[in-house]
Design a protein around this motif. Structure first.
Motif, PDB file in Angstrom:
ATOM      1  N   ALA A  87      90.868  25.671  -0.177  1.00 38.93           N
ATOM      2  CA  ALA A  87      90.440  24.489   0.571  1.00 38.93           C
ATOM      3  C   ALA A  87      91.538  23.426   0.607  1.00 38.93           C
ATOM      4  CB  ALA A  87      89.174  23.910  -0.051  1.00 38.93           C
ATOM      5  N   VAL A  88      92.214  23.238  -0.529  1.00 40.94           N
ATOM      6  CA  VAL A  88      93.292  22.248  -0.589  1.00 40.94           C
ATOM      7  C   VAL A  88      94.451  22.666   0.303  1.00 40.94           C
ATOM      8  CG1 VAL A  88      95.071  21.247  -2.080  1.00 40.94           C
ATOM      9  CG2 VAL A  88      92.691  21.321  -2.840  1.00 40.94           C
ATOM     10  N   ASN A  89      94.836  23.926   0.230  1.00 39.67           N
ATOM     11  CA  ASN A  89      95.961  24.402   1.028  1.00 39.67           C
ATOM     12  C   ASN A  89      95.653  24.370   2.521  1.00 39.67           C
ATOM     13  OD1 ASN A  89      98.422  25.645  -0.612  1.00 39.67           O
ATOM     14  ND2 ASN A  89      96.575  25.990  -1.819  1.00 39.67           N
ATOM     15  N   LEU A  90      94.424  24.725   2.889  1.00 42.76           N
ATOM     16  CA  LEU A  90      94.029  24.691   4.302  1.00 42.76           C
ATOM     17  C   LEU A  90      94.026  23.251   4.821  1.00 42.76           C
ATOM     18  CD1 LEU A  90      93.020  26.260   6.760  1.00 42.76           C
ATOM     19  CD2 LEU A  90      90.691  25.963   5.904  1.00 42.76           C
ATOM     20  N   ALA A  91      93.472  22.336   4.019  1.00 40.77           N
ATOM     21  CA  ALA A  91      93.434  20.934   4.428  1.00 40.77           C
ATOM     22  C   ALA A  91      94.841  20.356   4.527  1.00 40.77           C
ATOM     23  CB  ALA A  91      92.598  20.126   3.440  1.00 40.77           C
TER      24      ALA A  91
ATOM     25  N   GLY B 171      96.611  18.937   7.883  1.00 40.99           N
ATOM     26  CA  GLY B 171      96.796  17.490   7.845  1.00 40.99           C
ATOM     27  C   GLY B 171      95.516  16.707   7.635  1.00 40.99           C
ATOM     28  N   ARG B 172      94.502  17.356   7.065  1.00 44.68           N
ATOM     29  CA  ARG B 172      93.226  16.680   6.825  1.00 44.68           C
ATOM     30  C   ARG B 172      93.243  16.082   5.417  1.00 44.68           C
ATOM     31  NH1 ARG B 172      91.100  21.601   9.030  1.00 44.68           N
ATOM     32  NH2 ARG B 172      90.229  22.101   6.983  1.00 44.68           N
TER      33      ARG B 172
ATOM     34  N   GLN C 222      94.541  19.883 -19.037  1.00 42.68           N
ATOM     35  CA  GLN C 222      95.425  18.747 -18.806  1.00 42.68           C
ATOM     36  C   GLN C 222      96.620  19.088 -17.919  1.00 42.68           C
ATOM     37  OE1 GLN C 222      94.260  19.537 -21.865  1.00 42.68           O
ATOM     38  NE2 GLN C 222      92.996  17.787 -22.437  1.00 42.68           N
ATOM     39  N   HIS C 223      97.158  20.295 -18.084  1.00 42.68           N
ATOM     40  CA  HIS C 223      98.322  20.693 -17.284  1.00 42.68           C
ATOM     41  C   HIS C 223      97.959  20.753 -15.802  1.00 42.68           C
ATOM     42  CE1 HIS C 223     102.103  22.588 -16.280  1.00 42.68           C
ATOM     43  NE2 HIS C 223     101.469  23.604 -15.733  1.00 42.68           N
ATOM     44  N   LEU C 224      96.812  21.338 -15.505  1.00 43.24           N
ATOM     45  CA  LEU C 224      96.353  21.414 -14.119  1.00 43.24           C
ATOM     46  C   LEU C 224      95.971  20.027 -13.613  1.00 43.24           C
ATOM     47  CD1 LEU C 224      95.582  22.876 -11.566  1.00 43.24           C
ATOM     48  CD2 LEU C 224      93.443  23.593 -12.659  1.00 43.24           C
ATOM     49  N   ASP C 225      95.347  19.224 -14.461  1.00 46.10           N
ATOM     50  CA  ASP C 225      94.981  17.870 -14.062  1.00 46.10           C
ATOM     51  C   ASP C 225      96.218  17.067 -13.662  1.00 46.10           C
ATOM     52  OD1 ASP C 225      93.066  15.623 -13.863  1.00 46.10           O
ATOM     53  OD2 ASP C 225      94.236  14.809 -15.504  1.00 46.10           O
ATOM     54  N   ALA C 226      97.319  17.242 -14.400  1.00 49.47           N
ATOM     55  CA  ALA C 226      98.560  16.529 -14.064  1.00 49.47           C
ATOM     56  C   ALA C 226      99.057  16.943 -12.677  1.00 49.47           C
ATOM     57  CB  ALA C 226      99.623  16.815 -15.115  1.00 49.47           C
ATOM     58  N   ALA C 227      98.927  18.242 -12.360  1.00 52.66           N
ATOM     59  CA  ALA C 227      99.357  18.724 -11.048  1.00 52.66           C
ATOM     60  C   ALA C 227      98.452  18.184  -9.943  1.00 52.66           C
ATOM     61  CB  ALA C 227      99.350  20.255 -11.033  1.00 52.66           C
ATOM     62  N   VAL C 228      97.161  18.085 -10.226  1.00 50.21           N
ATOM     63  CA  VAL C 228      96.215  17.531  -9.253  1.00 50.21           C
ATOM     64  C   VAL C 228      96.531  16.063  -8.993  1.00 50.21           C
ATOM     65  CG1 VAL C 228      93.795  16.915  -8.841  1.00 50.21           C
ATOM     66  CG2 VAL C 228      94.369  19.159  -9.802  1.00 50.21           C
ATOM     67  N   ARG C 229      96.784  15.313 -10.063  1.00 50.00           N
ATOM     68  CA  ARG C 229      97.088  13.887  -9.915  1.00 50.00           C
ATOM     69  C   ARG C 229      98.389  13.670  -9.128  1.00 50.00           C
ATOM     70  NH1 ARG C 229      98.383  11.947 -14.488  1.00 50.00           N
ATOM     71  NH2 ARG C 229      97.863  13.630 -15.932  1.00 50.00           N
ATOM     72  N   ALA C 230      99.371  14.540  -9.391  1.00 49.23           N
ATOM     73  CA  ALA C 230     100.642  14.426  -8.671  1.00 49.23           C
ATOM     74  C   ALA C 230     100.445  14.660  -7.182  1.00 49.23           C
ATOM     75  CB  ALA C 230     101.649  15.425  -9.241  1.00 49.23           C
TER      76      ALA C 230
ATOM     77  N   VAL D 288     101.070  12.072  -3.822  1.00 56.26           N
ATOM     78  CA  VAL D 288     101.924  12.397  -2.665  1.00 56.26           C
ATOM     79  C   VAL D 288     101.341  13.617  -1.949  1.00 56.26           C
ATOM     80  CG1 VAL D 288     104.112  11.344  -3.358  1.00 56.26           C
ATOM     81  CG2 VAL D 288     103.466  13.541  -4.341  1.00 56.26           C
ATOM     82  N   PRO D 289     100.227  13.435  -1.233  1.00 53.67           N
ATOM     83  CA  PRO D 289      99.536  14.580  -0.620  1.00 53.67           C
ATOM     84  C   PRO D 289     100.368  15.322   0.422  1.00 53.67           C
ATOM     85  CG  PRO D 289      98.653  12.502   0.181  1.00 53.67           C
ATOM     86  CD  PRO D 289      99.530  12.170  -0.978  1.00 53.67           C
ATOM     87  N   GLY D 290     101.400  14.694   0.930  1.00 55.53           N
ATOM     88  CA  GLY D 290     102.224  15.366   1.923  1.00 55.53           C
ATOM     89  C   GLY D 290     103.421  16.082   1.339  1.00 55.53           C
ATOM     90  N   SER D 291     103.552  16.101   0.011  1.00 56.16           N
ATOM     91  CA  SER D 291     104.708  16.701  -0.642  1.00 56.16           C
ATOM     92  C   SER D 291     104.546  18.204  -0.815  1.00 56.16           C
ATOM     93  CB  SER D 291     104.939  16.042  -2.006  1.00 56.16           C
ATOM     94  OG  SER D 291     105.866  16.774  -2.768  1.00 56.16           O
ATOM     95  N   GLY D 292     105.487  18.958  -0.253  1.00 56.56           N
ATOM     96  CA  GLY D 292     105.462  20.409  -0.439  1.00 56.56           C
ATOM     97  C   GLY D 292     105.710  20.796  -1.882  1.00 56.56           C
ATOM     98  N   LYS D 293     106.556  20.030  -2.565  1.00 54.11           N
ATOM     99  CA  LYS D 293     106.852  20.310  -3.973  1.00 54.11           C
ATOM    100  C   LYS D 293     105.613  20.098  -4.837  1.00 54.11           C
ATOM    101  CE  LYS D 293     109.967  19.047  -7.770  1.00 54.11           C
ATOM    102  NZ  LYS D 293     111.101  18.171  -8.185  1.00 54.11           N
ATOM    103  N   ALA D 294     104.884  19.015  -4.576  1.00 54.31           N
ATOM    104  CA  ALA D 294     103.665  18.752  -5.341  1.00 54.31           C
ATOM    105  C   ALA D 294     102.617  19.830  -5.083  1.00 54.31           C
ATOM    106  CB  ALA D 294     103.106  17.375  -4.982  1.00 54.31           C
ATOM    107  N   LEU D 295     102.547  20.308  -3.850  1.00 52.19           N
ATOM    108  CA  LEU D 295     101.603  21.375  -3.524  1.00 52.19           C
ATOM    109  C   LEU D 295     101.994  22.668  -4.226  1.00 52.19           C
ATOM    110  CD1 LEU D 295      99.102  22.182  -1.884  1.00 52.19           C
ATOM    111  CD2 LEU D 295     100.641  22.794   0.002  1.00 52.19           C
ATOM    112  N   ASP D 296     103.291  22.969  -4.286  1.00 52.46           N
ATOM    113  CA  ASP D 296     103.760  24.164  -4.992  1.00 52.46           C
ATOM    114  C   ASP D 296     103.405  24.091  -6.476  1.00 52.46           C
ATOM    115  OD1 ASP D 296     104.786  25.233  -2.680  1.00 52.46           O
ATOM    116  OD2 ASP D 296     106.861  24.632  -3.092  1.00 52.46           O
TER     117      ASP D 296
END
Length: 214
Positions: free
Chosen positions: A151-155, A159-160, A181-189, A193-201
């Motif tokens: 769902a996150v990747n599709l959105a 661009g939703r 906590q490790h996953l939570d840190a990635a979610v917060r990042a 910056v929701p438009g960041s490809g690096k953050a999504l990776d």
């Protein structure tokens, strides 16, 4: 803080850094001693576990699996001299929220410990009951991850941003409940910056680490 480290020099150094926080340090040199320290003290005695990934009688992942039934909510940090990505990912997948590289700089250790203790406080303030079946909660959390990831990747691709934020917001609450906590840190990042490809990776890699736990 429970410090598990078999090298006397490293143990003395890490203990000194932790004591300067200030903190009371329970230093042991083996997995067996760690189990006795946690089991003998009762649930919740230690605010944090700092564990060497390579001990004479166990590896870090194996020791954490043995400690968890005694104290399900205690945050854990691993430290290792290895730089192998596969080993670091395995430790994160086992449930460690951070993996620190030896030799650990004092400021890096202090920052990691303070962040872990803050996450522990957040779980306590949420009123989470340690009597819950943590293993069952984590299985449910893991089962939900693929759909949430999709769902996150599709959105993100479409661009939703609102849809993306809705899923990420729900994930934050779940991460707190299961101590991810490790996953939570990635979610917060990714929220920052929701438009960041690096953050999504990074987000996708963190999910992959959880799913590899099987």
């Amino acid at each position: 803080i429970l410090l598990v480290e078999d090298d006397p020099v490293t143990q003395a150094y890490l203990a000194a850094v932790l004591e300067a926080l200030p903190a009371t340090v329970d230093a042991v040199a083996s997995a067996g001693e760690a189990m006795r320290a946690v089991s003998g003290g009762g649930r919740g005695t230690h605010a944090l576990w700092l564990v060497d990934a390579h001990l004479p009688d166990a590896d870090g992942a194996g020791l954490l699996a043995r400690l968890r039934p005694v104290a399900p909510w205690t945050p854990a940090i691993a430290h290792t001299a290895s730089r192998e990505r596969a080993e670091i990912d395995a430790l994160l997948a086992a449930g460690y929220e951070r993996v620190l590289a030896k030799p650990v700089a004092a400021k890096v250790l202090r920052a990691a410990v303070e962040a872990a203790l803050q996450s522990r406080s957040a779980v306590a303030e949420a009123g989470v009951d340690p009597g819950w079946n943590v293993a069952a909660l984590r299985r449910l959390f893991r089962d939900e991850l693929p759909a949430q990831q999709a769902a996150v990747n599709l959105a993100s691709k479409a661009g939703r941003r609102r849809d993306m934020e809705n899923v990420l917001h729900r994930m934050r609450a779940s991460c707190a409940l299961v101590g991810a906590q490790h996953l939570d840190a990635a979610v917060r990042a990714l929220q920052r910056v929701p438009g960041s490809g690096k953050a999504l990776d990074t987000f996708n890699q963190a999910i992959a680490a959880w799913l590899r736990r099987g």
